[in-house]
Motif scaffolding. Structure first.
Motif, PDB file in Angstrom:
ATOM      1  N   ASP A   1      15.527 -10.768 -13.673  1.00 38.89           N
ATOM      2  CA  ASP A   1      14.784  -9.544 -13.327  1.00 38.89           C
ATOM      3  C   ASP A   1      14.772  -9.373 -11.816  1.00 38.89           C
ATOM      4  O   ASP A   1      14.767 -10.364 -11.078  1.00 38.89           O
ATOM      5  N   GLU A   2      14.755  -8.119 -11.365  1.00 41.10           N
ATOM      6  CA  GLU A   2      14.509  -7.862  -9.946  1.00 41.10           C
ATOM      7  C   GLU A   2      13.014  -7.615  -9.784  1.00 41.10           C
ATOM      8  O   GLU A   2      12.465  -6.690 -10.379  1.00 41.10           O
ATOM      9  N   LEU A   3      12.375  -8.467  -9.017  1.00 36.79           N
ATOM     10  CA  LEU A   3      10.944  -8.379  -8.771  1.00 36.79           C
ATOM     11  C   LEU A   3      10.735  -7.738  -7.404  1.00 36.79           C
ATOM     12  O   LEU A   3      11.220  -8.247  -6.396  1.00 36.79           O
ATOM     13  N   ALA A   4      10.069  -6.606  -7.381  1.00 38.49           N
ATOM     14  CA  ALA A   4       9.759  -5.907  -6.126  1.00 38.49           C
ATOM     15  C   ALA A   4       8.329  -6.251  -5.742  1.00 38.49           C
ATOM     16  O   ALA A   4       7.411  -6.121  -6.565  1.00 38.49           O
ATOM     17  N   ILE A   5       8.135  -6.702  -4.503  1.00 32.15           N
ATOM     18  CA  ILE A   5       6.807  -7.110  -4.043  1.00 32.15           C
ATOM     19  C   ILE A   5       6.441  -6.279  -2.816  1.00 32.15           C
ATOM     20  O   ILE A   5       7.076  -6.393  -1.766  1.00 32.15           O
ATOM     21  N   ALA A   6       5.425  -5.440  -2.963  1.00 28.23           N
ATOM     22  CA  ALA A   6       4.908  -4.649  -1.841  1.00 28.23           C
ATOM     23  C   ALA A   6       3.892  -5.504  -1.100  1.00 28.23           C
ATOM     24  O   ALA A   6       3.010  -6.115  -1.705  1.00 28.23           O
ATOM     25  N   VAL A   7       4.036  -5.561   0.230  1.00 24.23           N
ATOM     26  CA  VAL A   7       3.161  -6.378   1.083  1.00 24.23           C
ATOM     27  C   VAL A   7       2.422  -5.452   2.035  1.00 24.23           C
ATOM     28  O   VAL A   7       3.045  -4.624   2.699  1.00 24.23           O
ATOM     29  N   ALA A   8       1.107  -5.609   2.116  1.00 25.84           N
ATOM     30  CA  ALA A   8       0.323  -4.790   3.038  1.00 25.84           C
ATOM     31  C   ALA A   8      -0.957  -5.517   3.429  1.00 25.84           C
ATOM     32  O   ALA A   8      -1.491  -6.317   2.655  1.00 25.84           O
ATOM     33  N   VAL A   9      -1.439  -5.235   4.628  1.00 28.49           N
ATOM     34  CA  VAL A   9      -2.721  -5.799   5.067  1.00 28.49           C
ATOM     35  C   VAL A   9      -3.829  -5.100   4.291  1.00 28.49           C
ATOM     36  O   VAL A   9      -3.888  -3.876   4.239  1.00 28.49           O
ATOM     37  N   ARG A  10      -4.705  -5.881   3.688  1.00 26.89           N
ATOM     38  CA  ARG A  10      -5.843  -5.319   2.954  1.00 26.89           C
ATOM     39  C   ARG A  10      -7.146  -5.470   3.720  1.00 26.89           C
ATOM     40  O   ARG A  10      -8.112  -4.766   3.435  1.00 26.89           O
ATOM     41  N   ARG A  11      -7.182  -6.416   4.691  1.00 26.40           N
ATOM     42  CA  ARG A  11      -8.416  -6.611   5.459  1.00 26.40           C
ATOM     43  C   ARG A  11      -8.067  -7.271   6.780  1.00 26.40           C
ATOM     44  O   ARG A  11      -7.234  -8.160   6.847  1.00 26.40           O
ATOM     45  N   TRP A  12      -8.735  -6.799   7.836  1.00 27.31           N
ATOM     46  CA  TRP A  12      -8.654  -7.454   9.145  1.00 27.31           C
ATOM     47  C   TRP A  12      -9.992  -8.097   9.456  1.00 27.31           C
ATOM     48  O   TRP A  12     -11.035  -7.471   9.282  1.00 27.31           O
ATOM     49  N   GLY A  13      -9.962  -9.330   9.923  1.00 26.14           N
ATOM     50  CA  GLY A  13     -11.141  -9.998  10.453  1.00 26.14           C
ATOM     51  C   GLY A  13     -10.870 -10.338  11.909  1.00 26.14           C
ATOM     52  O   GLY A  13      -9.847  -9.933  12.468  1.00 26.14           O
ATOM     53  N   ASN A  14     -11.754 -11.088  12.527  1.00 27.72           N
ATOM     54  CA  ASN A  14     -11.529 -11.488  13.915  1.00 27.72           C
ATOM     55  C   ASN A  14     -10.432 -12.543  14.030  1.00 27.72           C
ATOM     56  O   ASN A  14      -9.520 -12.421  14.836  1.00 27.72           O
ATOM     57  N   THR A  15     -10.521 -13.589  13.204  1.00 34.79           N
ATOM     58  CA  THR A  15      -9.545 -14.673  13.265  1.00 34.79           C
ATOM     59  C   THR A  15      -8.725 -14.786  11.977  1.00 34.79           C
ATOM     60  O   THR A  15      -7.972 -15.740  11.815  1.00 34.79           O
ATOM     61  N   SER A  16      -8.876 -13.830  11.097  1.00 31.75           N
ATOM     62  CA  SER A  16      -8.158 -13.886   9.827  1.00 31.75           C
ATOM     63  C   SER A  16      -7.797 -12.483   9.362  1.00 31.75           C
ATOM     64  O   SER A  16      -8.289 -11.485   9.883  1.00 31.75           O
ATOM     65  N   PHE A  17      -6.927 -12.452   8.358  1.00 31.63           N
ATOM     66  CA  PHE A  17      -6.573 -11.191   7.718  1.00 31.63           C
ATOM     67  C   PHE A  17      -6.125 -11.492   6.302  1.00 31.63           C
ATOM     68  O   PHE A  17      -5.687 -12.605   5.991  1.00 31.63           O
ATOM     69  N   ASP A  18      -6.258 -10.512   5.422  1.00 29.57           N
ATOM     70  CA  ASP A  18      -5.819 -10.642   4.036  1.00 29.57           C
ATOM     71  C   ASP A  18      -4.566  -9.819   3.840  1.00 29.57           C
ATOM     72  O   ASP A  18      -4.543  -8.625   4.182  1.00 29.57           O
ATOM     73  N   LEU A  19      -3.540 -10.446   3.288  1.00 24.93           N
ATOM     74  CA  LEU A  19      -2.355  -9.719   2.867  1.00 24.93           C
ATOM     75  C   LEU A  19      -2.438  -9.533   1.367  1.00 24.93           C
ATOM     76  O   LEU A  19      -2.797 -10.455   0.636  1.00 24.93           O
ATOM     77  N   GLY A  20      -2.106  -8.334   0.932  1.00 24.29           N
ATOM     78  CA  GLY A  20      -2.032  -8.038  -0.490  1.00 24.29           C
ATOM     79  C   GLY A  20      -0.579  -7.990  -0.920  1.00 24.29           C
ATOM     80  O   GLY A  20       0.278  -7.504  -0.175  1.00 24.29           O
ATOM     81  N   PHE A  21      -0.299  -8.496  -2.098  1.00 20.63           N
ATOM     82  CA  PHE A  21       1.041  -8.527  -2.666  1.00 20.63           C
ATOM     83  C   PHE A  21       0.966  -7.913  -4.056  1.00 20.63           C
ATOM     84  O   PHE A  21       0.185  -8.386  -4.889  1.00 20.63           O
TER      85      PHE A  21
END
Length: 128
Positions: A68-88
């Motif tokens: 299968d071809e798996l397509a994964i969209a990556v985007a920042v979901r949250r910014w913090g001061n020293t961290s961030f969340d990436l969504g997949f």
């Protein structure tokens, strides 16, 4: 905005049920994040910082199989001061397969000492 990463599922990444073994989804996210950083034109360590994973969660809504071809969209979901969340968000064709959220902590390169996520990195990520 998001970055799209595509992979072809290999036979050896599947389990006895003939679907991708669950742990491999985080490896796919790791590859997608690495290529997302490259697409941003950011070489973290040359700028004196790096990232470490603090937390990861995966929710499955389907499964991918060998070839299968798996397509994964990556985007920042949250910014913090020293961290961030990436969504997949992964899908095969129009079929959703999984969603993952990974919290990355910015650290001084070569250490575990946290640092503020650089503003130029935030701007580049928000522009992609």
């Amino acid at each position: 905005m998001s970055y799209l990463h595509r992979i072809r599922v290999r036979y050896g990444e599947c389990d006895m049920q003939r679907v991708v073994f669950n742990a491999n989804y985080l490896a796919y996210c790791d590859d997608a994040a690495d290529l997302w950083f490259q697409a941003l034109g950011v070489d973290l360590e040359s700028h004196g910082w790096d990232v470490m994973v603090k937390k990861a969660s995966v929710t499955w809504s389907g499964s991918a199989k060998a070839r299968d071809e798996l397509a994964i969209a990556v985007a920042v979901r949250r910014w913090g001061n020293t961290s961030f969340d990436l969504g997949f968000d992964g899908s095969v064709g129009e079929q959703p397969v999984f969603s993952a959220d990974i919290t990355y902590v910015a650290v001084k390169a070569g250490t575990t000492e946290t640092v503020r996520v650089p503003d130029d990195f935030r701007a580049a990520a928000d522009a992609l």
